[in-house]
Design an enzyme around this catalytic site. Structure first.
Site, PDB file in Angstrom:
ATOM      1  N   CYS A   1       1.117 -10.453  -0.174  1.00  0.00           N
ATOM      2  CA  CYS A   1       0.235 -11.337  -1.012  1.00  0.00           C
ATOM      3  C   CYS A   1       1.247 -11.926  -2.122  1.00  0.00           C
ATOM      4  O   CYS A   1       1.329 -13.015  -2.176  1.00  0.00           O
ATOM      5  CB  CYS A   1      -0.785 -10.589  -1.507  1.00  0.00           C
TER       6      CYS A   1
HETATM    7  N1  NDP Z   1      -5.243  -5.933   0.593  1.00  0.00           N
HETATM    8  C1  NDP Z   1      -4.335  -6.908   0.352  1.00  0.00           C
HETATM    9  O1  NDP Z   1      -4.522  -7.677  -0.551  1.00  0.00           O
HETATM   10  C2  NDP Z   1      -3.189  -7.211   1.382  1.00  0.00           C
HETATM   11  C3  NDP Z   1      -2.805  -6.303   2.551  1.00  0.00           C
HETATM   12  N2  NDP Z   1      -2.070  -6.391   3.401  1.00  0.00           N
HETATM   13  C4  NDP Z   1      -1.690  -5.708   4.420  1.00  0.00           C
HETATM   14  O2  NDP Z   1      -2.706  -5.614   5.167  1.00  0.00           O
HETATM   15  C5  NDP Z   1      -2.812  -4.158   6.070  1.00  0.00           C
HETATM   16  C6  NDP Z   1      -4.184  -3.884   5.642  1.00  0.00           C
HETATM   17  O3  NDP Z   1      -4.342  -3.883   4.477  1.00  0.00           O
HETATM   18  P1  NDP Z   1      -5.793  -3.452   3.798  1.00  0.00           P
HETATM   19  O4  NDP Z   1      -7.066  -4.367   4.442  1.00  0.00           O
HETATM   20  O5  NDP Z   1      -5.901  -3.771   2.325  1.00  0.00           O
HETATM   21  O6  NDP Z   1      -5.932  -2.047   4.052  1.00  0.00           O
HETATM   22  P2  NDP Z   1      -7.245  -1.151   4.092  1.00  0.00           P
HETATM   23  O7  NDP Z   1      -6.857   0.062   3.583  1.00  0.00           O
HETATM   24  O8  NDP Z   1      -8.399  -1.862   3.458  1.00  0.00           O
HETATM   25  O9  NDP Z   1      -7.516  -0.861   5.525  1.00  0.00           O
HETATM   26  C7  NDP Z   1      -6.665  -0.453   6.588  1.00  0.00           C
HETATM   27  C8  NDP Z   1      -7.377  -0.325   8.013  1.00  0.00           C
HETATM   28  O10 NDP Z   1      -6.552   0.311   9.018  1.00  0.00           O
HETATM   29  C9  NDP Z   1      -7.258   1.342   9.707  1.00  0.00           C
HETATM   30  N3  NDP Z   1      -6.520   2.356   9.963  1.00  0.00           N
HETATM   31  C10 NDP Z   1      -5.934   3.028   9.092  1.00  0.00           C
HETATM   32  N4  NDP Z   1      -4.822   4.041   9.410  1.00  0.00           N
HETATM   33  C11 NDP Z   1      -4.993   3.948  10.862  1.00  0.00           C
HETATM   34  C12 NDP Z   1      -4.482   4.592  11.878  1.00  0.00           C
HETATM   35  N5  NDP Z   1      -3.437   5.605  11.826  1.00  0.00           N
HETATM   36  N6  NDP Z   1      -4.547   4.313  13.168  1.00  0.00           N
HETATM   37  C13 NDP Z   1      -5.463   3.257  13.338  1.00  0.00           C
HETATM   38  N7  NDP Z   1      -6.028   2.442  12.341  1.00  0.00           N
HETATM   39  C14 NDP Z   1      -5.926   2.894  10.874  1.00  0.00           C
HETATM   40  C15 NDP Z   1      -8.540   1.758   8.858  1.00  0.00           C
HETATM   41  O11 NDP Z   1      -9.639   1.812   9.595  1.00  0.00           O
HETATM   42  P3  NDP Z   1     -10.184   3.148  10.155  1.00  0.00           P
HETATM   43  O12 NDP Z   1      -9.861   4.306   9.081  1.00  0.00           O
HETATM   44  O13 NDP Z   1     -11.721   2.794  10.357  1.00  0.00           O
HETATM   45  O14 NDP Z   1      -9.597   3.368  11.537  1.00  0.00           O
HETATM   46  C16 NDP Z   1      -8.718   0.321   8.166  1.00  0.00           C
HETATM   47  O15 NDP Z   1      -9.491  -0.458   8.841  1.00  0.00           O
HETATM   48  C17 NDP Z   1      -1.882  -3.148   5.212  1.00  0.00           C
HETATM   49  O16 NDP Z   1      -0.596  -3.406   5.852  1.00  0.00           O
HETATM   50  C18 NDP Z   1      -1.558  -4.387   3.790  1.00  0.00           C
HETATM   51  O17 NDP Z   1      -0.082  -3.765   3.298  1.00  0.00           O
HETATM   52  C19 NDP Z   1      -1.280  -7.582   3.347  1.00  0.00           C
HETATM   53  C20 NDP Z   1      -1.552  -8.582   2.340  1.00  0.00           C
HETATM   54  C21 NDP Z   1      -2.535  -8.348   1.329  1.00  0.00           C
HETATM   55  C1  X2W Z   2      -2.663  -4.114  -6.004  1.00  0.00           C
HETATM   56  C2  X2W Z   2      -1.850  -3.467  -5.134  1.00  0.00           C
HETATM   57  O1  X2W Z   2      -1.676  -2.465  -4.974  1.00  0.00           O
HETATM   58  N1  X2W Z   2      -1.254  -4.482  -4.168  1.00  0.00           N
HETATM   59  C3  X2W Z   2      -0.277  -3.910  -3.143  1.00  0.00           C
HETATM   60  C4  X2W Z   2       0.280  -5.217  -2.567  1.00  0.00           C
HETATM   61  C5  X2W Z   2      -0.517  -5.550  -1.428  1.00  0.00           C
HETATM   62  C6  X2W Z   2      -0.393  -5.345   0.047  1.00  0.00           C
HETATM   63  O2  X2W Z   2      -1.425  -4.982   0.784  1.00  0.00           O
HETATM   64  O3  X2W Z   2       1.035  -5.419   0.355  1.00  0.00           O
HETATM   65  P1  X2W Z   2       1.482  -6.151   1.678  1.00  0.00           P
HETATM   66  O4  X2W Z   2       1.217  -7.634   1.347  1.00  0.00           O
HETATM   67  O5  X2W Z   2       2.666  -5.757   1.750  1.00  0.00           O
HETATM   68  O6  X2W Z   2       0.771  -5.796   2.793  1.00  0.00           O
HETATM   69  C7  X2W Z   2       0.747  -3.190  -3.464  1.00  0.00           C
HETATM   70  O7  X2W Z   2       1.422  -3.495  -4.718  1.00  0.00           O
HETATM   71  O8  X2W Z   2       1.328  -2.331  -2.846  1.00  0.00           O
END
Ligand code: NDP
Ligand code: X2W
Length: 347
Positions: free
Chosen positions: A157
């Site tokens: 992000c």
């Molecule tokens: N939040 C953001 O703004 C951004 C996030 N990302 C990346 O996207 C990815 C997801 O982020 P985000 O949606 O925020 O994370 P969340 O913590 O909100 O969701 C993670 C999901 O992964 C599942 N999960 C966790 N551990 C496991 C496992 N061991 N096996 C299978 N499923 C698993 C959980 O589902 P359940 O427990 O129900 O199985 C849950 O649905 C991360 O890598 C994050 O760094 C990238 C850009 C921006």
């Molecule tokens: C506010 C906050 O905690 N933000 C996350 C970055 C968002 C994220 O999910 O990182 P990826 O895009 O690499 O998956 C952090 O700093 O780790």
């Protein structure tokens, strides 16, 4: 038109839920498999009442498994999983001939050594790093690479908001690569649907703090892409901040001008004037997160301060949108020869 059969792995989290919202509305996509360990057997509309009554929302969550995803007929799987976990699903899905768009950081870096340095453990699948395409479609030549990719590493992000405005200026040698300083502010959803107390209401509301200094993990991919643009190794200063908002990233970047100030606007215009999702606001116009939340837009303004000789780049996006889920759908559109804007024209 035959709908693209899609799966979302990790669909109960924040980026997963945003993918569900976009794919349920997408005119050329069909959700065939959504996974969650905690909600296995529950229909989407029960877990997310927002989707009640929407076509496709009776689909039930299944336990995450490449076999189940393949049996559902998925052609492409989005991985909305923690880094380190995503790679093991990517390997299994690719073996089954399913294309993968990974939202985690597992395939964003070209180097397994740099991954280990920033993520603290050996890379789980270094053999796939060459094959992965860093999915920032606005960068030169990247849309073409995404179109034929089997594995897309969707950018982080913060990196999306930092890399995009800097690249055209570095390519044209308009700024000093050693002088780049950037500060970002992120809404709390950036941390995921975590149980960590630091992101709870009382800890995060009405308060702002820097974190992740001096070496946030996103520096690895930011410096990788900036070094490609500059044609030399680039290191920058980056300070992320947590702000009490749900969604949104606002980034301010500055660097010393080495060329003509008027060339800044011209370089941004040349790079993004025809872009579907990068909106150039012009000189002196700050970007505002409220104009981009729940969209795939990245807004960019810029300015120049003759007293310091520094250029300012002002950008805003939704961390769950252009910073994650909608950017991943943009890649899917390219991979399946749709218009890049298909299903992403919401404002
Ligand atoms: N939040 C953001 O703004 C951004 C996030 N990302 C990346 O996207 C990815 C997801 O982020 P985000 O949606 O925020 O994370 P969340 O913590 O909100 O969701 C993670 C999901 O992964 C599942 N999960 C966790 N551990 C496991 C496992 N061991 N096996 C299978 N499923 C698993 C959980 O589902 P359940 O427990 O129900 O199985 C849950 O649905 C991360 O890598 C994050 O760094 C990238 C850009 C921006
Ligand atoms: C506010 C906050 O905690 N933000 C996350 C970055 C968002 C994220 O999910 O990182 P990826 O895009 O690499 O998956 C952090 O700093 O780790």
């Amino acid at each position: 038109m035959k709908a693209i059969k899609t799966a979302v792995v990790g669909a109960s989290g924040y980026t997963g839920a945003e993918l569900l919202r976009l794919l349920l509305m997408h005119p050329a996509a069909e959700l065939v498999c959504v996974t969650s360990r905690q909600y296995e057997g529950e229909p989407l509309e029960k877990v997310f009442p927002r989707f009640r009554g929407v076509q496709g929302s009776q689909l039930e969550f299944t336990a995450p498994s490449a076999d189940t995803i393949a049996a559902a007929g998925a052609e492409v799987a989005f991985l909305a999983l923690p880094h380190g976990v995503a790679a093991e699903y990517a390997i299994a899905l690719l073996e089954k001939g399913i294309r993968v768009i990974d939202l985690s950081a597992d395939f964003r870096l070209n180097s397994a050594e740099v991954y280990e340095e920033f993520y603290g453990h050996p890379h789980p699948a270094p053999e796939l790093l060459d094959e992965a395409v860093y999915g920032l479609p606005e960068l030169k030549g990247r849309s073409e690479a995404i179109k034929s990719a089997k594995l897309v590493a969707s950018p982080g992000c913060y990196p999306t908001s930092i890399i995009t405005p800097l690249v055209p200026l570095l390519e044209k040698g308009l700024i000093d690569p050693a002088s780049i300083v950037t500060c970002s502010m992120s809404g709390v959803s950036g941390a995921g649907k975590t149980g960590n107390v630091l992101f709870s209401y009382c800890e995060a509301n009405e308060s702002v703090r820097a974190y992740g200094v001096p070496k946030h993990r996103h520096l690895s991919e930011i410096e990788q892409e900036l070094s490609i643009a500059a044609g030399q190794a680039v290191q920058i200063s980056f300070t992320p901040h947590l702000v009490p908002a749900h969604n949104g990233i606002c980034t301010t970047t500055s660097a010393t001008l080495t060329g003509d100030a008027d060339a800044i606007g011209a370089a941004l215009e040349e790079a993004y004037g025809g872009s579907d999702f990068v909106r150039l606001l012009g000189k002196g116009q700050p970007a505002d997160t409220k104009n981009v939340t729940r969209t795939n837009f990245l807004d960019i303004g810029w300015d120049y301060d003759p007293r310091t000789g520094r250029v300012l780049l002002l950008s805003a996006e939704d961390n769950l949108g252009k910073g994650a889920a909608s950017q991943a759908v943009q890649s899917m559109n390219l991979m399946f020869e749709l218009s890049a804007t298909e299903g992403l024209q919401n404002i």
